[in-house]
Write a protein that holds these residues in place. Structure first.
Motif, PDB file in Angstrom:
ATOM      1  N   ASN A  83       7.992 -69.602  53.246  1.00 38.80           N
ATOM      2  CA  ASN A  83       9.497 -69.633  52.723  1.00 38.80           C
ATOM      3  C   ASN A  83       9.430 -68.587  51.508  1.00 38.80           C
ATOM      4  O   ASN A  83      10.408 -68.088  51.027  1.00 38.80           O
ATOM      5  CB  ASN A  83      10.282 -70.673  52.402  1.00 38.80           C
ATOM      6  N   GLN A  84       8.348 -68.416  50.888  1.00 33.47           N
ATOM      7  CA  GLN A  84       8.276 -67.720  49.590  1.00 33.47           C
ATOM      8  C   GLN A  84       8.473 -66.116  49.707  1.00 33.47           C
ATOM      9  O   GLN A  84       8.393 -65.451  50.763  1.00 33.47           O
ATOM     10  CB  GLN A  84       6.809 -67.763  48.764  1.00 33.47           C
ATOM     11  N   THR A  85       8.812 -65.593  48.353  1.00 34.65           N
ATOM     12  CA  THR A  85       8.963 -64.209  48.649  1.00 34.65           C
ATOM     13  C   THR A  85       7.821 -63.526  48.081  1.00 34.65           C
ATOM     14  O   THR A  85       6.681 -63.952  47.643  1.00 34.65           O
ATOM     15  CB  THR A  85      10.173 -63.727  47.479  1.00 34.65           C
ATOM     16  N   LEU A  86       7.844 -62.088  48.038  1.00 34.68           N
ATOM     17  CA  LEU A  86       6.496 -61.391  47.480  1.00 34.68           C
ATOM     18  C   LEU A  86       6.189 -61.545  46.124  1.00 34.68           C
ATOM     19  O   LEU A  86       4.895 -61.549  45.912  1.00 34.68           O
ATOM     20  CB  LEU A  86       6.898 -59.802  47.892  1.00 34.68           C
ATOM     21  N   ALA A  87       7.056 -61.633  45.390  1.00 37.26           N
ATOM     22  CA  ALA A  87       6.668 -61.840  43.962  1.00 37.26           C
ATOM     23  C   ALA A  87       5.929 -63.206  43.628  1.00 37.26           C
ATOM     24  O   ALA A  87       5.047 -63.357  42.859  1.00 37.26           O
ATOM     25  CB  ALA A  87       8.176 -61.723  43.241  1.00 37.26           C
ATOM     26  N   VAL A  88       6.347 -64.191  44.233  1.00 35.77           N
ATOM     27  CA  VAL A  88       5.678 -65.534  44.200  1.00 35.77           C
ATOM     28  C   VAL A  88       4.424 -65.437  44.905  1.00 35.77           C
ATOM     29  O   VAL A  88       3.562 -65.966  44.374  1.00 35.77           O
ATOM     30  CB  VAL A  88       6.596 -66.602  44.940  1.00 35.77           C
ATOM     31  N   GLY A  89       4.524 -64.806  46.249  1.00 37.38           N
ATOM     32  CA  GLY A  89       3.160 -65.041  47.034  1.00 37.38           C
ATOM     33  C   GLY A  89       2.186 -64.103  46.513  1.00 37.38           C
ATOM     34  O   GLY A  89       0.906 -64.694  46.384  1.00 37.38           O
ATOM     35  N   LEU A  90       2.184 -62.781  46.044  1.00 35.30           N
ATOM     36  CA  LEU A  90       1.304 -62.019  45.769  1.00 35.30           C
ATOM     37  C   LEU A  90       0.541 -62.734  44.172  1.00 35.30           C
ATOM     38  O   LEU A  90      -0.626 -62.337  44.098  1.00 35.30           O
ATOM     39  CB  LEU A  90       1.999 -60.736  45.251  1.00 35.30           C
ATOM     40  N   TYR A  91       1.334 -63.523  43.458  1.00 35.97           N
ATOM     41  CA  TYR A  91       0.629 -64.153  42.589  1.00 35.97           C
ATOM     42  C   TYR A  91      -0.428 -65.016  42.738  1.00 35.97           C
ATOM     43  O   TYR A  91      -1.312 -65.124  41.738  1.00 35.97           O
ATOM     44  CB  TYR A  91       2.040 -65.017  41.639  1.00 35.97           C
TER      45      TYR A  91
END
Length: 302
Positions: free
Chosen positions: A248-256
């Protein structure tokens, strides 16, 4: 004598060319020089990230040699990590960004039209209140947002924690403020005679707003929509608090995750994901550019 005449003429031509160059540089040449410096300064981080994405190594040190090695392995790896579903992050980001930007534009346009065209008690105070509230970012309310969504999860799980709908509602809760103030200023540039002519033909506020005003204020709608989409896709703090499940996460959260874990850092994969994440923003900017540049209000009143 002929040699001296040639030398004299060459000196005159050289002096004339030097004078013309100095005059050109003093008038407009320095602007070109500053433009080139700023272009190099702005483009270097983009070139560096692209080079890091194409490097087969996994550290930023290997990316120092720009394009010394070129490989698409990082892009392939990006979509083949089961614990980091990049494709799901990409889709979630687009869905949340598009819905939030559309909602922001719609709510801001409604509020701006009301403040610009209607006269009611508390109009000036309400507009100033929206601007003052924008001085306090949503970051200050992270704990309150978490506790509120945590309580809502027990009653309505669809809009509670780990819910994209809940995150969209949080974003829309802070959609007014500066956006409304920007639209309010643009709405004031639309002549009121257009509304009066439409009212003489029997049109109400709703019809005037949806069929006439929205078309005339398309440039500011495009600007607000673009800024909202960029801000939503790049937002990290609130998204990391609300969205818990990896799918459910977004790119900003996932890429971290690619750079936060000490023993599994892979900067080339992180850079590849960042390059792909920039494509929707760039495409949206190019698509809305004609609305941003064009003044659609010109010629609306004859």
């Amino acid at each position: 004598m002929q040699v001296n005449n040639r030398e004299t003429s060459d000196r005159i031509v050289a002096r004339k060319s030097s004078f013309q160059f100095k005059r050109w540089f003093k008038a407009t040449g320095w602007r070109h020089l500053i433009g080139v410096v700023m272009a190099v300064f702005s483009a270097f981080p983009l070139v560096y990230v692209l080079s890091a994405a194409l490097q087969p190594g996994g550290t930023l040190i290997t990316a120092n040699g720009l394009f010394s090695k070129v490989s698409l392995g990082s892009f392939v790896t990006l979509f083949n990590l089961p614990q980091q579903p990049y494709a799901a992050w990409y889709g979630n980001t687009l869905i949340i960004g598009v819905i939030t930007s559309i909602g922001t534009v719609f709510l801001g346009a409604l509020a701006a039209y009301s403040f610009s065209r209607m006269r009611f008690f508390g109009r000036r105070g309400g507009l100033l209140t929206l601007v003052l509230l924008q001085m306090f970012p949503q970051l200050l309310a992270v704990v309150a947002i978490f506790l509120l969504l945590n309580g809502i999860s027990d009653i309505f799980p669809a809009i509670g924690l780990d819910s994209q709908v809940g995150l969209i509602m949080v974003y829309l809760g802070g959609a007014l403020g500066v956006n409304t103030y920007l639209m309010y200023g643009f709405f004031n540039t639309i002549p009121a005679s257009i509304d009066e002519a439409a009212k003489l033909d029997g049109a109400g506020h709703a019809r005037i707003f949806f069929t006439i005003i929205l078309r005339l204020v398309a440039p500011i709608l495009a600007v607000v929509g673009l800024l909202s989409f960029i801000g939503t896709t790049n937002e990290f703090v609130i998204a990391s608090i609300v969205l818990i499940s990896p799918e459910n996460q977004t790119l900003a959260v996932g890429l971290y995750q690619f750079v936060s874990q000490k023993f599994s850092t892979n900067y080339s994969v992180f850079a590849a994901g960042a390059v792909l994440a920039a494509l929707p923003v760039m495409a949206l900017f190019l698509w809305l550019q004609k609305y941003i540049v064009g003044g659609l209000t010109a010629g609306s009143v004859k």
